[in-house]
Design a protein around this motif. Structure first.
Motif, PDB file in Angstrom:
ATOM      1  N   GLU A 293       0.857  -1.193   0.000  1.00 47.59           N
ATOM      2  CA  GLU A 293       0.000   0.000   0.000  1.00 47.59           C
ATOM      3  C   GLU A 293       0.888   1.236   0.000  1.00 47.59           C
ATOM      4  N   ILE A 294       0.626   2.123  -0.952  1.00 46.22           N
ATOM      5  CA  ILE A 294       1.370   3.384  -1.056  1.00 46.22           C
ATOM      6  C   ILE A 294       0.506   4.481  -0.421  1.00 46.22           C
ATOM      7  N   GLY A 295       1.076   5.176   0.565  1.00 43.41           N
ATOM      8  CA  GLY A 295       0.293   6.151   1.331  1.00 43.41           C
ATOM      9  C   GLY A 295      -0.569   5.410   2.346  1.00 43.41           C
ATOM     10  N   CYS A 296       0.084   4.546   3.138  1.00 47.42           N
ATOM     11  CA  CYS A 296      -0.662   3.590   3.979  1.00 47.42           C
ATOM     12  C   CYS A 296      -1.234   4.209   5.242  1.00 47.42           C
ATOM     13  N   GLY A 297      -0.854   5.437   5.555  1.00 50.06           N
ATOM     14  CA  GLY A 297      -1.449   6.125   6.704  1.00 50.06           C
ATOM     15  C   GLY A 297      -1.329   5.347   7.998  1.00 50.06           C
ATOM     16  N   THR A 298      -2.451   5.193   8.690  1.00 47.10           N
ATOM     17  CA  THR A 298      -2.462   4.558  10.021  1.00 47.10           C
ATOM     18  C   THR A 298      -2.312   3.047   9.983  1.00 47.10           C
ATOM     19  N   GLY A 299      -2.251   2.472   8.797  1.00 54.62           N
ATOM     20  CA  GLY A 299      -2.151   1.009   8.695  1.00 54.62           C
ATOM     21  C   GLY A 299      -3.499   0.313   8.742  1.00 54.62           C
ATOM     22  N   ARG A 300      -4.550   1.097   8.809  1.00 55.82           N
ATOM     23  CA  ARG A 300      -5.910   0.533   8.902  1.00 55.82           C
ATOM     24  C   ARG A 300      -6.205  -0.425   7.749  1.00 55.82           C
ATOM     25  N   ASN A 301      -5.839  -0.017   6.535  1.00 62.84           N
ATOM     26  CA  ASN A 301      -6.133  -0.876   5.380  1.00 62.84           C
ATOM     27  C   ASN A 301      -5.277  -2.138   5.394  1.00 62.84           C
ATOM     28  N   LEU A 302      -3.991  -1.980   5.706  1.00 62.45           N
ATOM     29  CA  LEU A 302      -3.101  -3.148   5.682  1.00 62.45           C
ATOM     30  C   LEU A 302      -3.546  -4.200   6.696  1.00 62.45           C
TER      31      LEU A 302
ATOM     32  N   ALA B 207       4.639  10.735  11.339  1.00 65.73           N
ATOM     33  CA  ALA B 207       3.567  10.786  12.347  1.00 65.73           C
ATOM     34  C   ALA B 207       2.568   9.663  12.079  1.00 65.73           C
ATOM     35  N   MET B 208       2.127   9.538  10.822  1.00 66.43           N
ATOM     36  CA  MET B 208       1.184   8.462  10.480  1.00 66.43           C
ATOM     37  C   MET B 208       1.820   7.092  10.700  1.00 66.43           C
ATOM     38  N   LEU B 209       3.094   6.975  10.334  1.00 64.15           N
ATOM     39  CA  LEU B 209       3.755   5.669  10.482  1.00 64.15           C
ATOM     40  C   LEU B 209       3.884   5.271  11.956  1.00 64.15           C
ATOM     41  N   ALA B 210       4.023   6.244  12.840  1.00 59.21           N
ATOM     42  CA  ALA B 210       4.101   5.913  14.275  1.00 59.21           C
ATOM     43  C   ALA B 210       2.791   5.264  14.718  1.00 59.21           C
ATOM     44  N   THR B 211       1.674   5.820  14.258  1.00 59.57           N
ATOM     45  CA  THR B 211       0.373   5.215  14.580  1.00 59.57           C
ATOM     46  C   THR B 211       0.254   3.839  13.924  1.00 59.57           C
TER      47      THR B 211
END
Ligand SMILES: C[S@@+](CC[C@H](N)C(=O)[O-])C[C@H]1O[C@@H](n2cnc3c(N)ncnc32)[C@H](O)[C@@H]1O
Length: 215
Positions: free
Chosen positions: A46-55, A75-79
């Motif tokens: 996933e490109i632009g995976c944000g909070t990891g919710r989708n993964l 910041a998003m990757l920390a979450t």
């Protein structure tokens, strides 16, 4: 301000309420995940995976797949890192910081291509989104697929709705890409693949992507 700092600024606090709030308006993400259908033992990026919710959702839907996520925002990757551990998927999901417009997948993940690559509501936040599309296509293995979901052009919704939505999204640096479907068509021609796209929810969202030809 550079784009990385901008994204970190946007999400520094938002990330704490991101998953709870976005489920009401980032529509079509779960449909994309259900359709991913990676081969057994396959790889997903996933490109632009944000909070990891989708993964994490991909990990539950497709338990035999190995998952990777890249995002520009630390910041998003920390979450995302905390959520992945909480979901017990630390051994299946690898996360890395990088710019969608030009990252070295082999350096970040030890592999250059993936069976499935997807971008969910990130192209509308990436200024050079066409460069990100080209980079995404480079990461798709022969016979693999690129899948995209993002805001659409609201073509079958009232003009007033579109104006209000686009104005509100603009405040968060989100710009739905009018040229997305055409760009995916061009990309498919360039890389030797078959493009597909369709509007969802009267144009509220758009799904698109391409299937890369076998080697
Ligand atoms: C609206 S969020 C979507 C997150 C996730 N894909 C989802 O569907 O919930 C957009 C994400 O794209 C990331 N992003 C924005 N520009 C980027 C870029 N140039 N490279 C990589 N990620 C980027 C942001 O940091 C953010 O995490």
């Amino acid at each position: 301000m550079d784009h990385r700092s901008l994204m970190d600024g946007v999400y520094r606090w938002q990330r704490h309420i991101y998953d709870a709030t976005r489920k009401y308006y980032l529509l079509g993400r779960d449909g994309l995940i259900a359709d991913l259908d990676p081969p057994t033992g396959g790889t997903v990026l996933e490109i632009g995976c944000g909070t990891g919710r989708n993964l994490i959702a991909v990990g539950k839907a497709w338990p035999a797949a190995t998952l990777h996520g890249v995002d520009i925002s630390e910041a998003m990757l920390a979450t995302a890192r905390a959520s992945v551990v909480k979901a017990g998927m630390g051994d299946r999901i690898t996360l890395a910081q990088g710019d969608a417009c030009g990252f070295d997948a082999r350096a970040l993940f030890g592999r250059a291509t993936f069976d499935r690559v997807f971008i969910s509501y990130a192209l509308s936040m990436i200024p050079d989104w066409e460069a990100a599309l080209r980079q995404a296509a480079r990461c798709v293995a022969p016979g693999g697929r690129l899948e995209i979901v993002d805001f659409g052009q609201q073509e079958r919704l009232p003009a007033l709705w579109k104006r209000a939505l686009f104005g509100w999204l603009g405040a968060f640096h989100v710009a739905p890409r009018a040229g997305l479907r055409a760009a995916v068509e061009r990309l498919a021609q360039d890389v030797g693949g078959v493009a597909q796209s369709r509007a969802l929810y009267r144009g509220y969202a758009v799904r698109g992507g391409l299937i890369r030809a076998e080697a």
